[in-house]
Design a protein around this motif. Structure first.
Motif, PDB file in Angstrom:
ATOM      1  N   ALA A  17       0.839  -1.217   0.000  1.00  0.00           N
ATOM      2  CA  ALA A  17       0.000   0.000   0.000  1.00  0.00           C
ATOM      3  C   ALA A  17       0.869   1.260   0.000  1.00  0.00           C
ATOM      4  CB  ALA A  17      -0.931  -0.016   1.208  1.00  0.00           C
ATOM      5  N   ARG A  25      -9.694  -4.268  -0.155  1.00  0.00           N
ATOM      6  CA  ARG A  25     -10.862  -3.948   0.701  1.00  0.00           C
ATOM      7  C   ARG A  25     -10.508  -2.735   1.552  1.00  0.00           C
ATOM      8  NH1 ARG A  25      -9.522  -8.989   0.024  1.00  0.00           N
ATOM      9  NH2 ARG A  25     -11.047 -10.384  -0.913  1.00  0.00           N
ATOM     10  N   ASN A  92       0.143 -11.373  -2.969  1.00  0.00           N
ATOM     11  CA  ASN A  92       0.216 -10.274  -3.925  1.00  0.00           C
ATOM     12  C   ASN A  92       0.709 -10.758  -5.279  1.00  0.00           C
ATOM     13  OD1 ASN A  92      -0.479  -8.722  -1.717  1.00  0.00           O
ATOM     14  ND2 ASN A  92       1.599  -8.009  -1.326  1.00  0.00           N
ATOM     15  N   HIS A 109      -0.995 -16.534  -5.337  1.00  0.00           N
ATOM     16  CA  HIS A 109      -2.130 -16.093  -6.171  1.00  0.00           C
ATOM     17  C   HIS A 109      -1.706 -15.717  -7.584  1.00  0.00           C
ATOM     18  CE1 HIS A 109      -4.800 -15.003  -2.453  1.00  0.00           C
ATOM     19  NE2 HIS A 109      -4.697 -16.303  -2.661  1.00  0.00           N
ATOM     20  N   SER A 177      -5.992  -8.782   5.297  1.00  0.00           N
ATOM     21  CA  SER A 177      -7.240  -8.628   6.061  1.00  0.00           C
ATOM     22  C   SER A 177      -7.733  -9.952   6.622  1.00  0.00           C
ATOM     23  CB  SER A 177      -8.331  -8.036   5.150  1.00  0.00           C
ATOM     24  OG  SER A 177      -8.567  -8.930   4.058  1.00  0.00           O
ATOM     25  N   GLY A 178      -7.137 -11.060   6.159  1.00  0.00           N
ATOM     26  CA  GLY A 178      -7.618 -12.357   6.647  1.00  0.00           C
ATOM     27  C   GLY A 178      -9.022 -12.657   6.143  1.00  0.00           C
ATOM     28  N   LEU A 202      -2.061  -2.725   9.538  1.00  0.00           N
ATOM     29  CA  LEU A 202      -2.484  -1.351   9.865  1.00  0.00           C
ATOM     30  C   LEU A 202      -3.647  -1.358  10.844  1.00  0.00           C
ATOM     31  CD1 LEU A 202      -1.845   1.589   9.114  1.00  0.00           C
ATOM     32  CD2 LEU A 202      -3.638   1.457   7.368  1.00  0.00           C
ATOM     33  N   ALA A 219       3.187  -0.879   7.579  1.00  0.00           N
ATOM     34  CA  ALA A 219       4.212  -1.917   7.369  1.00  0.00           C
ATOM     35  C   ALA A 219       5.611  -1.318   7.223  1.00  0.00           C
ATOM     36  CB  ALA A 219       3.861  -2.730   6.119  1.00  0.00           C
TER      37      ALA A 219
HETATM   38  N1  APR Z   1       0.622  -1.254   6.354  1.00  0.00           N
HETATM   39  C1  APR Z   1       0.154  -2.433   6.853  1.00  0.00           C
HETATM   40  N2  APR Z   1      -1.078  -2.923   6.588  1.00  0.00           N
HETATM   41  C2  APR Z   1      -1.857  -2.196   5.763  1.00  0.00           C
HETATM   42  C3  APR Z   1      -1.450  -0.965   5.202  1.00  0.00           C
HETATM   43  C4  APR Z   1      -0.152  -0.508   5.527  1.00  0.00           C
HETATM   44  N3  APR Z   1       0.321   0.653   5.051  1.00  0.00           N
HETATM   45  N4  APR Z   1      -2.472  -0.491   4.435  1.00  0.00           N
HETATM   46  C5  APR Z   1      -3.475  -1.390   4.516  1.00  0.00           C
HETATM   47  N5  APR Z   1      -3.110  -2.412   5.325  1.00  0.00           N
HETATM   48  C6  APR Z   1      -3.886  -3.596   5.686  1.00  0.00           C
HETATM   49  C7  APR Z   1      -5.361  -3.341   5.846  1.00  0.00           C
HETATM   50  O1  APR Z   1      -5.643  -3.003   7.203  1.00  0.00           O
HETATM   51  C8  APR Z   1      -5.959  -4.716   5.479  1.00  0.00           C
HETATM   52  O2  APR Z   1      -6.064  -5.541   6.633  1.00  0.00           O
HETATM   53  O3  APR Z   1      -3.752  -4.516   4.614  1.00  0.00           O
HETATM   54  C9  APR Z   1      -4.923  -5.315   4.536  1.00  0.00           C
HETATM   55  C10 APR Z   1      -5.381  -5.354   3.095  1.00  0.00           C
HETATM   56  O4  APR Z   1      -6.469  -6.225   3.030  1.00  0.00           O
HETATM   57  P1  APR Z   1      -7.082  -6.583   1.593  1.00  0.00           P
HETATM   58  O5  APR Z   1      -7.292  -5.344   0.811  1.00  0.00           O
HETATM   59  O6  APR Z   1      -8.228  -7.507   1.848  1.00  0.00           O
HETATM   60  O7  APR Z   1      -5.905  -7.381   0.861  1.00  0.00           O
HETATM   61  P2  APR Z   1      -5.468  -8.884   1.098  1.00  0.00           P
HETATM   62  O8  APR Z   1      -5.666  -9.281   2.516  1.00  0.00           O
HETATM   63  O9  APR Z   1      -4.117  -9.045   0.506  1.00  0.00           O
HETATM   64  O10 APR Z   1      -6.524  -9.693   0.180  1.00  0.00           O
HETATM   65  C11 APR Z   1      -6.342 -11.096   0.110  1.00  0.00           C
HETATM   66  O11 APR Z   1      -8.089 -11.224  -1.528  1.00  0.00           O
HETATM   67  O12 APR Z   1      -9.157 -10.374  -3.345  1.00  0.00           O
HETATM   68  C12 APR Z   1      -8.262 -11.328  -2.938  1.00  0.00           C
HETATM   69  O13 APR Z   1      -6.601 -12.303  -4.260  1.00  0.00           O
HETATM   70  C13 APR Z   1      -6.924 -11.136  -3.571  1.00  0.00           C
HETATM   71  O14 APR Z   1      -4.765 -11.630  -2.635  1.00  0.00           O
HETATM   72  C14 APR Z   1      -5.982 -10.949  -2.394  1.00  0.00           C
HETATM   73  C15 APR Z   1      -6.743 -11.559  -1.245  1.00  0.00           C
END
Ligand code: APR
Length: 237
Positions: A17, A25, A92, A109, A177-178, A202, A219
């Motif tokens: 990010a 999300r 990612n 993925h 986000s789990g 975050l 992060a």
């Molecule tokens: N530092 C740390 N964490 C962060 C930051 C940051 N600067 N910015 C955002 N986050 C956290 C958010 O709080 C959230 O918990 O990163 C997470 C991002 O969550 P998602 O957008 O759901 O991404 P992710 O968990 O990677 O999604 C999993 O879902 O759609 C599918 O295949 C896609 O690989 C992806 C999977």
């Protein structure tokens, strides 16, 4: 923790990010602007291959404008300096871990810079431009597609990942986000096998309750501090 201990690190969109890549999300997330079922399922590809190719072409083009951040760089330093087993499993599809220098890395993925033949399974560097309907040069049976694991498809490397979790002493989840399985279940598997579990994120995530410790923050701040701690042997983990 001593040098020979085994570490498994799971990363999600949150680690990229601060490099300027959208997460999925949350405010401005990719799934805010697109319906998953329109761009990230096998049916979507069959129904409108041009839309799916365009969605990933835009995300691939965005890679050229971003760079790894301090979190990617810290993990690459840990990868280079940690004497024990270590595996970075990333959800990612960007190439920021590689560009930071990470080597012990698995994209569960898929990858934006890779193309997949659905017929023979061969993966190759994405030949820009690659419109829909280009036959696989290896088998001529399938049309090359984005090498992205769509919803409903099996992630890459699951056997290797599950074996690594079963033997790791420390499981660390960063920037996810789990919300999506099987990755969201890895912390419970790690707990089952007796590993220490740490979350760097975050915000609170859907899985926060499963971790021995959760550190909340960006992060680019949390990851370098944790890596320094670990390499200095001071880590509480
Ligand atoms: N530092 C740390 N964490 C962060 C930051 C940051 N600067 N910015 C955002 N986050 C956290 C958010 O709080 C959230 O918990 O990163 C997470 C991002 O969550 P998602 O957008 O759901 O991404 P992710 O968990 O990677 O999604 C999993 O879902 O759609 C599918 O295949 C896609 O690989 C992806 C999977």
């Amino acid at each position: 923790m001593n040098e020979k201990r085994s570490i498994l690190i799971l990363t999600g969109a949150g680690i990229s990010a601060e490099s300027g890549l959208a997460t999925f999300r949350g405010p401005g997330g990719l799934w805010e602007g697109h319906r998953v079922e329109d761009v990230c399922t096998p049916d979507a590809l069959a129904a409108d291959p041009a839309l799916v190719h365009r969605f990933y072409d835009l995300r691939r083009a965005a890679l050229n404008a971003v760079a790894p951040n301090a979190a990617h760089e810290a993990l690459a330093r840990l990868d280079a300096e940690w004497g024990g087993d270590l595996l970075i499993v990333t959800q990612n599809v960007d190439d920021l871990h590689e560009r930071a220098g990470a080597r012990r890395l698995l994209h569960m993925h898929g990858e934006l810079r890779s193309a997949l033949c659905p017929a023979c399974g061969e993966r190759r560097a994405w030949p820009d431009p690659l419109p829909p309907g280009v036959r696989c040069p290896a088998c001529a049976a399938g049309d090359l597609r984005p090498d992205i694991v769509f919803f409903g498809e099996m992630p890459y490397g699951m056997e290797q990942i599950e074996a690594a979790i079963a033997t790791c002493d420390l499981f660390v989840s960063i920037g996810t986000s789990g919300a999506v399985y099987p990755a969201a279940g890895f912390v419970q598997l790690a707990n089952h096998h007796g590993a220490r579990t740490l979350e760097l994120n975050l915000d609170q995530s859907a899985g926060s309750g499963w971790f021995d410790e959760s550190r909340l923050g960006p992060a680019s701040t949390l990851v370098p501090a944790w890596v320094d701690e670990l390499l200095a042997g001071q880590s509480t983990q």
